[in-house]
Scaffold this motif. Sequence first.
Motif, PDB file in Angstrom:
ATOM      1  N   MET A 245      48.149  24.443  55.481  1.00  0.00           N
ATOM      2  CA  MET A 245      48.696  23.361  56.300  1.00  0.00           C
ATOM      3  C   MET A 245      48.918  22.128  55.443  1.00  0.00           C
ATOM      4  O   MET A 245      48.268  21.948  54.417  1.00  0.00           O
ATOM      5  CB  MET A 245      47.751  23.066  57.483  1.00  0.00           C
ATOM      6  CG  MET A 245      46.393  22.470  57.100  1.00  0.00           C
ATOM      7  SD  MET A 245      45.213  22.446  58.465  1.00  0.00           S
ATOM      8  CE  MET A 245      45.850  21.145  59.490  1.00  0.00           C
ATOM      9  N   ASN A 246      49.843  21.300  55.929  1.00  0.00           N
ATOM     10  CA  ASN A 246      50.132  20.068  55.196  1.00  0.00           C
ATOM     11  C   ASN A 246      49.209  18.972  55.742  1.00  0.00           C
ATOM     12  O   ASN A 246      49.587  18.149  56.562  1.00  0.00           O
ATOM     13  CB  ASN A 246      51.615  19.730  55.416  1.00  0.00           C
ATOM     14  CG  ASN A 246      51.990  18.441  54.736  1.00  0.00           C
ATOM     15  OD1 ASN A 246      51.315  18.006  53.803  1.00  0.00           O
ATOM     16  ND2 ASN A 246      53.056  17.816  55.213  1.00  0.00           N
ATOM     17  N   LEU A 247      47.993  18.986  55.256  1.00  0.00           N
ATOM     18  CA  LEU A 247      46.955  18.136  55.838  1.00  0.00           C
ATOM     19  C   LEU A 247      47.191  16.665  55.522  1.00  0.00           C
ATOM     20  O   LEU A 247      47.355  16.269  54.376  1.00  0.00           O
ATOM     21  CB  LEU A 247      45.584  18.576  55.311  1.00  0.00           C
ATOM     22  CG  LEU A 247      44.385  17.837  55.884  1.00  0.00           C
ATOM     23  CD1 LEU A 247      44.253  18.078  57.371  1.00  0.00           C
ATOM     24  CD2 LEU A 247      43.115  18.263  55.162  1.00  0.00           C
ATOM     25  N   LYS A 248      47.223  15.830  56.608  1.00  0.00           N
ATOM     26  CA  LYS A 248      47.420  14.406  56.388  1.00  0.00           C
ATOM     27  C   LYS A 248      46.169  13.608  56.749  1.00  0.00           C
ATOM     28  O   LYS A 248      45.906  12.561  56.189  1.00  0.00           O
ATOM     29  CB  LYS A 248      48.603  13.906  57.235  1.00  0.00           C
ATOM     30  CG  LYS A 248      49.939  14.555  56.821  1.00  0.00           C
ATOM     31  CD  LYS A 248      51.075  13.549  56.831  1.00  0.00           C
ATOM     32  CE  LYS A 248      52.349  14.118  56.263  1.00  0.00           C
ATOM     33  NZ  LYS A 248      53.166  14.813  57.275  1.00  0.00           N
ATOM     34  N   LYS A 249      45.408  14.124  57.716  1.00  0.00           N
ATOM     35  CA  LYS A 249      44.272  13.347  58.181  1.00  0.00           C
ATOM     36  C   LYS A 249      43.158  14.276  58.671  1.00  0.00           C
ATOM     37  O   LYS A 249      43.448  15.343  59.224  1.00  0.00           O
ATOM     38  CB  LYS A 249      44.732  12.434  59.334  1.00  0.00           C
ATOM     39  CG  LYS A 249      43.665  11.472  59.788  1.00  0.00           C
ATOM     40  CD  LYS A 249      44.224  10.467  60.796  1.00  0.00           C
ATOM     41  CE  LYS A 249      43.105   9.546  61.262  1.00  0.00           C
ATOM     42  NZ  LYS A 249      43.578   8.571  62.251  1.00  0.00           N
ATOM     43  N   THR A 250      41.932  13.869  58.452  1.00  0.00           N
ATOM     44  CA  THR A 250      40.811  14.646  58.971  1.00  0.00           C
ATOM     45  C   THR A 250      39.944  13.762  59.862  1.00  0.00           C
ATOM     46  O   THR A 250      39.610  12.633  59.482  1.00  0.00           O
ATOM     47  CB  THR A 250      39.956  15.216  57.822  1.00  0.00           C
ATOM     48  OG1 THR A 250      40.782  16.033  57.023  1.00  0.00           O
ATOM     49  CG2 THR A 250      38.802  16.038  58.358  1.00  0.00           C
TER      50      THR A 250
ATOM     51  N   ASN B  77      47.669  13.588  69.371  1.00  0.00           N
ATOM     52  CA  ASN B  77      48.590  13.938  68.292  1.00  0.00           C
ATOM     53  C   ASN B  77      47.816  14.758  67.240  1.00  0.00           C
ATOM     54  O   ASN B  77      47.011  14.227  66.495  1.00  0.00           O
ATOM     55  CB  ASN B  77      49.162  12.663  67.658  1.00  0.00           C
ATOM     56  CG  ASN B  77      50.031  12.974  66.465  1.00  0.00           C
ATOM     57  OD1 ASN B  77      50.394  14.135  66.234  1.00  0.00           O
ATOM     58  ND2 ASN B  77      50.372  11.951  65.705  1.00  0.00           N
ATOM     59  N   HIS B  78      48.086  16.063  67.227  1.00  0.00           N
ATOM     60  CA  HIS B  78      47.269  16.938  66.369  1.00  0.00           C
ATOM     61  C   HIS B  78      47.982  17.419  65.122  1.00  0.00           C
ATOM     62  O   HIS B  78      47.430  18.180  64.347  1.00  0.00           O
ATOM     63  CB  HIS B  78      46.804  18.151  67.180  1.00  0.00           C
ATOM     64  CG  HIS B  78      46.083  17.763  68.421  1.00  0.00           C
ATOM     65  ND1 HIS B  78      46.378  18.298  69.646  1.00  0.00           N
ATOM     66  CD2 HIS B  78      45.106  16.854  68.628  1.00  0.00           C
ATOM     67  CE1 HIS B  78      45.607  17.749  70.568  1.00  0.00           C
ATOM     68  NE2 HIS B  78      44.830  16.870  69.978  1.00  0.00           N
ATOM     69  N   GLU B  79      49.208  17.009  64.960  1.00  0.00           N
ATOM     70  CA  GLU B  79      49.987  17.544  63.845  1.00  0.00           C
ATOM     71  C   GLU B  79      49.389  17.136  62.491  1.00  0.00           C
ATOM     72  O   GLU B  79      49.061  15.964  62.285  1.00  0.00           O
ATOM     73  CB  GLU B  79      51.422  17.055  63.948  1.00  0.00           C
ATOM     74  CG  GLU B  79      52.361  18.018  63.259  1.00  0.00           C
ATOM     75  CD  GLU B  79      53.808  17.699  63.594  1.00  0.00           C
ATOM     76  OE1 GLU B  79      54.628  17.831  62.696  1.00  0.00           O
ATOM     77  OE2 GLU B  79      54.082  17.322  64.746  1.00  0.00           O
ATOM     78  N   ASP B  80      49.248  18.113  61.618  1.00  0.00           N
ATOM     79  CA  ASP B  80      48.741  17.894  60.266  1.00  0.00           C
ATOM     80  C   ASP B  80      47.335  17.283  60.251  1.00  0.00           C
ATOM     81  O   ASP B  80      46.941  16.633  59.282  1.00  0.00           O
ATOM     82  CB  ASP B  80      49.688  17.022  59.438  1.00  0.00           C
ATOM     83  CG  ASP B  80      51.068  17.627  59.347  1.00  0.00           C
ATOM     84  OD1 ASP B  80      51.143  18.876  59.346  1.00  0.00           O
ATOM     85  OD2 ASP B  80      52.045  16.880  59.303  1.00  0.00           O
TER      86      ASP B  80
ATOM     87  N   ASN C 196      39.624  26.908  52.246  1.00  0.00           N
ATOM     88  CA  ASN C 196      40.210  28.114  52.831  1.00  0.00           C
ATOM     89  C   ASN C 196      41.009  27.783  54.094  1.00  0.00           C
ATOM     90  O   ASN C 196      42.140  28.235  54.273  1.00  0.00           O
ATOM     91  CB  ASN C 196      39.078  29.083  53.145  1.00  0.00           C
ATOM     92  CG  ASN C 196      39.572  30.364  53.757  1.00  0.00           C
ATOM     93  OD1 ASN C 196      40.704  30.777  53.487  1.00  0.00           O
ATOM     94  ND2 ASN C 196      38.767  30.987  54.573  1.00  0.00           N
ATOM     95  N   ILE C 197      40.424  26.953  54.954  1.00  0.00           N
ATOM     96  CA  ILE C 197      41.096  26.614  56.209  1.00  0.00           C
ATOM     97  C   ILE C 197      42.336  25.760  55.947  1.00  0.00           C
ATOM     98  O   ILE C 197      43.406  25.987  56.525  1.00  0.00           O
ATOM     99  CB  ILE C 197      40.121  25.895  57.169  1.00  0.00           C
ATOM    100  CG1 ILE C 197      39.038  26.885  57.599  1.00  0.00           C
ATOM    101  CG2 ILE C 197      40.859  25.327  58.375  1.00  0.00           C
ATOM    102  CD1 ILE C 197      37.791  26.247  58.133  1.00  0.00           C
ATOM    103  N   ILE C 198      42.213  24.815  55.020  1.00  0.00           N
ATOM    104  CA  ILE C 198      43.357  23.955  54.710  1.00  0.00           C
ATOM    105  C   ILE C 198      44.488  24.787  54.097  1.00  0.00           C
ATOM    106  O   ILE C 198      45.651  24.632  54.443  1.00  0.00           O
ATOM    107  CB  ILE C 198      42.947  22.804  53.762  1.00  0.00           C
ATOM    108  CG1 ILE C 198      41.983  21.858  54.497  1.00  0.00           C
ATOM    109  CG2 ILE C 198      44.167  22.021  53.279  1.00  0.00           C
ATOM    110  CD1 ILE C 198      41.267  20.874  53.605  1.00  0.00           C
ATOM    111  N   ASP C 199      44.124  25.714  53.217  1.00  0.00           N
ATOM    112  CA  ASP C 199      45.143  26.539  52.552  1.00  0.00           C
ATOM    113  C   ASP C 199      45.846  27.487  53.510  1.00  0.00           C
ATOM    114  O   ASP C 199      47.051  27.663  53.435  1.00  0.00           O
ATOM    115  CB  ASP C 199      44.517  27.363  51.427  1.00  0.00           C
ATOM    116  CG  ASP C 199      44.146  26.496  50.246  1.00  0.00           C
ATOM    117  OD1 ASP C 199      44.578  25.329  50.233  1.00  0.00           O
ATOM    118  OD2 ASP C 199      43.421  26.975  49.364  1.00  0.00           O
ATOM    119  N   THR C 200      45.081  28.145  54.373  1.00  0.00           N
ATOM    120  CA  THR C 200      45.713  29.148  55.235  1.00  0.00           C
ATOM    121  C   THR C 200      46.330  28.507  56.459  1.00  0.00           C
ATOM    122  O   THR C 200      47.212  29.079  57.070  1.00  0.00           O
ATOM    123  CB  THR C 200      44.709  30.227  55.675  1.00  0.00           C
ATOM    124  OG1 THR C 200      43.569  29.576  56.219  1.00  0.00           O
ATOM    125  CG2 THR C 200      44.303  31.101  54.527  1.00  0.00           C
ATOM    126  N   GLY C 201      45.872  27.302  56.813  1.00  0.00           N
ATOM    127  CA  GLY C 201      46.482  26.560  57.906  1.00  0.00           C
ATOM    128  C   GLY C 201      46.471  27.312  59.207  1.00  0.00           C
ATOM    129  O   GLY C 201      45.482  27.906  59.579  1.00  0.00           O
TER     130      GLY C 201
END
Lengths: 243, 198
Positions: free
Chosen positions: B1-6, B46-49, B114-119
Amino acid sequence: MQFNANTKMAEVIHVNYLLLPILNRFDIQLGFGDKTISEICAEQKINVDFFLEIINSFHDYNYFPQDRLQSFPLDLIIEYILKSHYYYINIKVPLIETTIITLSTSSDKLQNKYVQLIVKFFQEYKEELINHITDEEIRVYPYMLSVDKALRSGNIGKELVEKVKKNPIRIIESEHTNIEDKLFDLKNIIIKYLPPATNYSLSNTLLIELFRLEQDLNDHARIEDKVLVPKVEMLENQILQKL
Amino acid sequence: MNLKKTIICVKSPIIYRGIAYCIHSIQPGIELEHYNNIDKLLKDDNHEDKLFILDINLLPDPAFYFLERMFVNFQDLTLIALSERFLSDKLAVYFRGSILITDSEEIVKNKLKNIIDTGKEINRTNRKNSAISEREQEVLRLVAFGFTNKQISDQLYISTHTVITHRKNISSKLGIKTIAGLTVYAIINGIISPDEML
């Protein structure tokens, strides 16, 4: 049914076409006409009894005359096994490899990500299979044949006696890697877990080839474990008794 | 996933700092936010990224009922559980993964990576259908990484005997015996990402 010396060779293939590669191992080619097994074996100077036991035990898994198979000369059994090795490495494995690569090139990007796992898995399997076979051909069979030769010539060298005592066939075999498990896993992954390929007929071809290779390897392993190893063990005991 | 915020949803500021540290060491500079109660999470639509890490102690009882209702509204939510023990299968289906309080730094980083990579390639339905339990997936991950039974037992705080039992169960449930085969299964099912294997 069981095949006998009077069965027509063409009928053997009509009944079970999976025996075709087995026939090739005896250098028997298609175009049998109406010739019987005994006629073709006579032409090709093949031991007809041995041929019959090999095709019958491959054809019917429950038919396995262990004692009778063990009674054939060691070099005859090993020659058959070497021909099987040639078939696995030079014909079957390249065929499966080509099928997997075609599957990969005909897949979309996402699917190909998974097919690449299969490519890598089979590559590793191929290396293991080659190592396994090379070890048998370079180390195991020459030892077996030297035991047989020594007994027949009565010339039992000191070095051979040491080998029989310290590193008998049971020990050699126990160090030998298992090549069946990985192939079974590959089949099961494709059947149960791999996201289905767009080219389903190619997946079917791949699976069918894997099933055939597995069946052939299982029969092969059975001849090694139940015929070859006990036979050599018997020969080893004869050597030890002569001391 | 294209992670922008956690978003880290946990009461304790110390635990928040710890997880923030792990996230920043795999994705430096990523925006972080600390929610110390569940209400803020529910208001955030708003859950995107975004990646949400949720301490399951913040969930009202019964937790699964609450989660089920939450997912009716928020289908695109990428949620990671933070808990003291392994999640029950009933709860596990709502999360993309879980972090245990007792996990080592390295394990936390691996899981997050792993979670960020597989999204979102692997959705909740897949996990629901997974043939093996959350705990068995933990063991399978470590088997695929090539750890020995002893190393796995140390990392998961269980006996080697238990590790062996898990391994037997995994193999009989999946019909896969070899490590190479188990690794392929783990990658296909998003239990590990191929990048982790390099």
